[in-house]
Motif scaffolding. Structure first.
Motif, PDB file in Angstrom:
ATOM      1  N   MET A  88       0.826  -1.210   0.000  1.00 43.32           N
ATOM      2  CA  MET A  88       0.000   0.000   0.000  1.00 43.32           C
ATOM      3  C   MET A  88       0.863   1.264   0.000  1.00 43.32           C
ATOM      4  O   MET A  88       1.981   1.245   0.518  1.00 43.32           O
ATOM      5  N   VAL A  89       0.318   2.337  -0.545  1.00 41.44           N
ATOM      6  CA  VAL A  89       1.015   3.628  -0.561  1.00 41.44           C
ATOM      7  C   VAL A  89      -0.022   4.716  -0.319  1.00 41.44           C
ATOM      8  O   VAL A  89      -1.140   4.631  -0.810  1.00 41.44           O
ATOM      9  N   LYS A  90       0.352   5.718   0.458  1.00 40.01           N
ATOM     10  CA  LYS A  90      -0.492   6.913   0.550  1.00 40.01           C
ATOM     11  C   LYS A  90       0.171   7.934  -0.349  1.00 40.01           C
ATOM     12  O   LYS A  90       1.325   8.297  -0.153  1.00 40.01           O
ATOM     13  N   SER A  91      -0.560   8.336  -1.387  1.00 33.66           N
ATOM     14  CA  SER A  91      -0.028   9.315  -2.332  1.00 33.66           C
ATOM     15  C   SER A  91      -1.005  10.484  -2.381  1.00 33.66           C
ATOM     16  O   SER A  91      -1.774  10.674  -1.461  1.00 33.66           O
ATOM     17  N   ASN A  92      -0.963  11.257  -3.430  1.00 33.62           N
ATOM     18  CA  ASN A  92      -2.022  12.261  -3.593  1.00 33.62           C
ATOM     19  C   ASN A  92      -2.390  12.406  -5.071  1.00 33.62           C
ATOM     20  O   ASN A  92      -1.699  11.881  -5.954  1.00 33.62           O
ATOM     21  N   ALA A  93      -3.505  13.107  -5.319  1.00 35.51           N
ATOM     22  CA  ALA A  93      -4.068  13.137  -6.662  1.00 35.51           C
ATOM     23  C   ALA A  93      -3.111  13.742  -7.691  1.00 35.51           C
ATOM     24  O   ALA A  93      -3.169  13.394  -8.870  1.00 35.51           O
ATOM     25  N   ALA A  94      -2.212  14.628  -7.251  1.00 34.70           N
ATOM     26  CA  ALA A  94      -1.283  15.243  -8.208  1.00 34.70           C
ATOM     27  C   ALA A  94      -0.260  14.212  -8.701  1.00 34.70           C
ATOM     28  O   ALA A  94      -0.024  14.067  -9.906  1.00 34.70           O
ATOM     29  N   ILE A 140      -5.314   0.088  -6.971  1.00 34.59           N
ATOM     30  CA  ILE A 140      -6.582   0.839  -6.931  1.00 34.59           C
ATOM     31  C   ILE A 140      -6.585   1.736  -5.701  1.00 34.59           C
ATOM     32  O   ILE A 140      -5.811   1.515  -4.767  1.00 34.59           O
ATOM     33  N   GLY A 141      -7.462   2.728  -5.703  1.00 35.38           N
ATOM     34  CA  GLY A 141      -7.586   3.611  -4.552  1.00 35.38           C
ATOM     35  C   GLY A 141      -8.556   3.022  -3.547  1.00 35.38           C
ATOM     36  O   GLY A 141      -9.555   2.402  -3.932  1.00 35.38           O
ATOM     37  N   VAL A 142      -8.267   3.178  -2.260  1.00 37.77           N
ATOM     38  CA  VAL A 142      -9.162   2.677  -1.215  1.00 37.77           C
ATOM     39  C   VAL A 142      -9.988   3.823  -0.640  1.00 37.77           C
ATOM     40  O   VAL A 142     -11.177   3.709  -0.441  1.00 37.77           O
ATOM     41  N   THR A 143      -9.347   4.944  -0.377  1.00 38.29           N
ATOM     42  CA  THR A 143     -10.079   6.109   0.113  1.00 38.29           C
ATOM     43  C   THR A 143      -9.296   7.397  -0.144  1.00 38.29           C
ATOM     44  O   THR A 143      -8.086   7.358  -0.408  1.00 38.29           O
ATOM     45  N   TYR A 144     -10.015   8.501  -0.054  1.00 37.54           N
ATOM     46  CA  TYR A 144      -9.397   9.827  -0.100  1.00 37.54           C
ATOM     47  C   TYR A 144      -9.203  10.307   1.330  1.00 37.54           C
ATOM     48  O   TYR A 144      -9.938   9.901   2.228  1.00 37.54           O
ATOM     49  N   TYR A 145      -8.226  11.183   1.540  1.00 37.39           N
ATOM     50  CA  TYR A 145      -8.082  11.882   2.815  1.00 37.39           C
ATOM     51  C   TYR A 145      -8.032  13.381   2.541  1.00 37.39           C
ATOM     52  O   TYR A 145      -7.303  13.821   1.632  1.00 37.39           O
ATOM     53  N   ASP A 146      -8.755  14.124   3.357  1.00 38.75           N
ATOM     54  CA  ASP A 146      -8.744  15.579   3.222  1.00 38.75           C
ATOM     55  C   ASP A 146      -7.301  16.081   3.331  1.00 38.75           C
ATOM     56  O   ASP A 146      -6.560  15.666   4.232  1.00 38.75           O
ATOM     57  N   VAL A 238      -4.506  10.226  -1.229  1.00 39.40           N
ATOM     58  CA  VAL A 238      -5.229   9.019  -1.641  1.00 39.40           C
ATOM     59  C   VAL A 238      -4.491   7.785  -1.127  1.00 39.40           C
ATOM     60  O   VAL A 238      -3.271   7.670  -1.278  1.00 39.40           O
ATOM     61  N   LEU A 239      -5.257   6.880  -0.509  1.00 34.93           N
ATOM     62  CA  LEU A 239      -4.686   5.619  -0.036  1.00 34.93           C
ATOM     63  C   LEU A 239      -4.869   4.560  -1.118  1.00 34.93           C
ATOM     64  O   LEU A 239      -5.975   4.357  -1.614  1.00 34.93           O
ATOM     65  N   LEU A 240      -3.761   3.902  -1.472  1.00 36.51           N
ATOM     66  CA  LEU A 240      -3.790   2.943  -2.577  1.00 36.51           C
ATOM     67  C   LEU A 240      -3.381   1.551  -2.115  1.00 36.51           C
ATOM     68  O   LEU A 240      -2.624   1.409  -1.151  1.00 36.51           O
ATOM     69  N   ILE A 241      -3.856   0.539  -2.846  1.00 38.12           N
ATOM     70  CA  ILE A 241      -3.402  -0.833  -2.572  1.00 38.12           C
ATOM     71  C   ILE A 241      -3.128  -1.508  -3.909  1.00 38.12           C
ATOM     72  O   ILE A 241      -3.854  -1.269  -4.894  1.00 38.12           O
ATOM     73  N   SER A 242      -2.093  -2.353  -3.961  1.00 35.68           N
ATOM     74  CA  SER A 242      -1.793  -3.013  -5.234  1.00 35.68           C
ATOM     75  C   SER A 242      -2.907  -4.019  -5.533  1.00 35.68           C
ATOM     76  O   SER A 242      -3.482  -4.605  -4.605  1.00 35.68           O
ATOM     77  N   THR A 243      -3.211  -4.193  -6.786  1.00 28.91           N
ATOM     78  CA  THR A 243      -4.305  -5.116  -7.142  1.00 28.91           C
ATOM     79  C   THR A 243      -3.927  -6.533  -6.722  1.00 28.91           C
ATOM     80  O   THR A 243      -4.784  -7.312  -6.317  1.00 28.91           O
ATOM     81  N   LYS A 244      -2.624  -6.830  -6.754  1.00 31.32           N
ATOM     82  CA  LYS A 244      -2.169  -8.176  -6.367  1.00 31.32           C
ATOM     83  C   LYS A 244      -2.502  -8.421  -4.893  1.00 31.32           C
ATOM     84  O   LYS A 244      -3.073  -9.456  -4.533  1.00 31.32           O
ATOM     85  N   MET A 262     -12.996   3.896   5.388  1.00 29.83           N
ATOM     86  CA  MET A 262     -14.061   4.911   5.453  1.00 29.83           C
ATOM     87  C   MET A 262     -14.075   5.572   6.826  1.00 29.83           C
ATOM     88  O   MET A 262     -14.230   6.780   6.952  1.00 29.83           O
ATOM     89  N   SER A 263     -13.893   4.748   7.844  1.00 29.26           N
ATOM     90  CA  SER A 263     -13.904   5.297   9.199  1.00 29.26           C
ATOM     91  C   SER A 263     -12.717   6.258   9.392  1.00 29.26           C
ATOM     92  O   SER A 263     -12.855   7.318  10.013  1.00 29.26           O
ATOM     93  N   SER A 264     -11.560   5.914   8.814  1.00 28.00           N
ATOM     94  CA  SER A 264     -10.395   6.807   8.962  1.00 28.00           C
ATOM     95  C   SER A 264     -10.569   8.077   8.134  1.00 28.00           C
ATOM     96  O   SER A 264     -10.101   9.157   8.504  1.00 28.00           O
ATOM     97  N   MET A 265     -11.299   7.968   7.019  1.00 26.30           N
ATOM     98  CA  MET A 265     -11.549   9.160   6.207  1.00 26.30           C
ATOM     99  C   MET A 265     -12.413  10.162   6.981  1.00 26.30           C
ATOM    100  O   MET A 265     -12.166  11.367   6.959  1.00 26.30           O
ATOM    101  N   GLU A 266     -13.420   9.630   7.686  1.00 24.67           N
ATOM    102  CA  GLU A 266     -14.286  10.497   8.509  1.00 24.67           C
ATOM    103  C   GLU A 266     -13.476  11.142   9.623  1.00 24.67           C
ATOM    104  O   GLU A 266     -13.574  12.340   9.873  1.00 24.67           O
ATOM    105  N   LEU A 267     -12.650  10.335  10.291  1.00 23.65           N
ATOM    106  CA  LEU A 267     -11.827  10.852  11.385  1.00 23.65           C
ATOM    107  C   LEU A 267     -10.893  11.953  10.874  1.00 23.65           C
ATOM    108  O   LEU A 267     -10.663  12.971  11.526  1.00 23.65           O
TER     109      LEU A 267
END
Ligand code: GCU
Length: 327
Positions: A88-94, A140-146, A238-244, A262-267
């Motif tokens: 997994m990687v936390k990246s951003n939309a840019a 794929i992306g799992v969730t967005y973070y503000d 954006v939090l990502l996870i490899s498809t594998k 989802m819960s961490s996105m709300e937090l």
């Protein structure tokens, strides 16, 4: 006969023992890399997610987080994830724009009306489709973070686009970010985030743009004393996870991961607001001046970007038009 029966019992017994111990101890550990420090809100949100996943899966899925670009800068960790060395990687939309073009929608200046609009888009099918759009790139992306709004910072106030003329502005490796700085009259210079502090200090670049927490926590506040609140983009992390790694999880575990995310996105929405005011106060203590900016001239200067997209990138234009309609 007796011997055969004993042997069979022994074999089944062993199989059962192995089977039992196997399911009792089998756990998957997912390695997650990101480039923010531990005291950044996004690290805290992901820490919460890791605890939730562990709880929801009875310890069968664990996430180990490596912060501070320990396992490589954003680009390098994306490649490690594609090669299967990271889950997994936390990246951003840019950063993601060059892997999956739909992410560009988040990098177009002054598209979102306000934070509520921004959240609604992320949580709509538009947001979900963008998260799913990188499958061909191996993740794929799992969730967005503000990650708030991004603004320019340098050693003088930036009140109008005129103030950016001839200035070297560090941007992320994103065609939209480059296009935006060009439209505003600056000289865009793509650079990895980890190299930015020294680049600002040594004058390799004159300015940069980011949100307040990243500006303060990466200590750019030591070298750039004016933060102009032009708030040109809202670029989510954006939090990502490899498809594998994702496809190897059971359906139940995939659901648990999504729920925890989802819960961490709300937090994160709360953590972000707290972090913005705390880090702004810290920067002010260091002598940073936060400048309120009349955004009209900035909004006007980037309008040609929209016309360009309309002409040259119909797919992106469809997404942009859909985003505008989200109420
Ligand atoms: C944000 C984001 C970082 C990213 C950075 C950048 O602060 O949280 O992960 O690297 O922007 O501008 O590169």
């Amino acid at each position: 006969m007796i011997m055969r029966k004993n042997l069979l019992t022994a074999v089944i017994g062993t199989a059962l023992t192995f089977g039992l111990s196997f399911s009792a101890y089998a756990s998957t550990t997912l390695k997650l890399s990101h480039n923010n420090p531990r005291d950044h809100a996004v690290h805290k949100a992901m820490d919460h997610m890791a605890k939730e996943v562990r709880k929801l899966t009875d310890g069968e899925v664990r996430i180990r987080i490596y912060p501070d670009a320990q396992l490589g800068n954003q680009r390098e960790s994306m490649e490690l994830m594609q090669n299967g060395a990271l889950d997994m990687v936390k990246s951003n939309a840019a950063e993601l724009e060059s892997f999956a073009s739909a992410y560009s929608a988040f990098n177009i200046p002054y598209l979102f009306r306000d934070k509520e609009h921004f959240y609604k888009v992320q949580e709509s099918t538009i947001g979900e489709d963008i998260l799913a759009s990188s499958r061909e790139s191996g993740f794929i992306g799992v969730t967005y973070y503000d990650a708030g709004a991004r603004s320019f910072y340098t050693d003088k106030p930036i009140n109008t686009p005129e103030d950016l003329k001839g200035i070297k502005v560090r941007v992320q490796p994103s065609a939209s970010a480059i296009g935006m700085v060009n439209s505003l009259g600056g000289n865009p210079t793509p650079l990895a985030y980890g190299e930015l502090y020294t680049a600002l200090q040594q004058g390799v670049v004159d300015a940069a743009e980011n949100n307040i927490p990243s500006f303060s926590l990466s200590r750019h506040s030591e070298v750039s004393k004016y933060f102009s609140l032009d708030e040109h983009t809202m670029v989510p992390d954006v939090l990502l996870i490899s498809t594998k790694s994702y496809d190897a999880l059971s359906e139940e575990h995939q659901k648990a991961l999504k729920l925890a995310a989802m819960s961490s996105m709300e937090l994160m929405k709360e953590l972000w607001a707290e972090s913005e005011s705390k880090e702004r106060a810290k920067a002010e203590k260091l002598g940073v001046k936060f400048i309120s900016v009349n955004k009209t001239a900035f909004v006007e200067a980037v309008q040609p970007m929209y016309n360009d997209i309309k002409k040259k990138n119909p797919e992106l234009n469809v997404i942009i038009e859909k985003i505008k309609l989200v109420q």
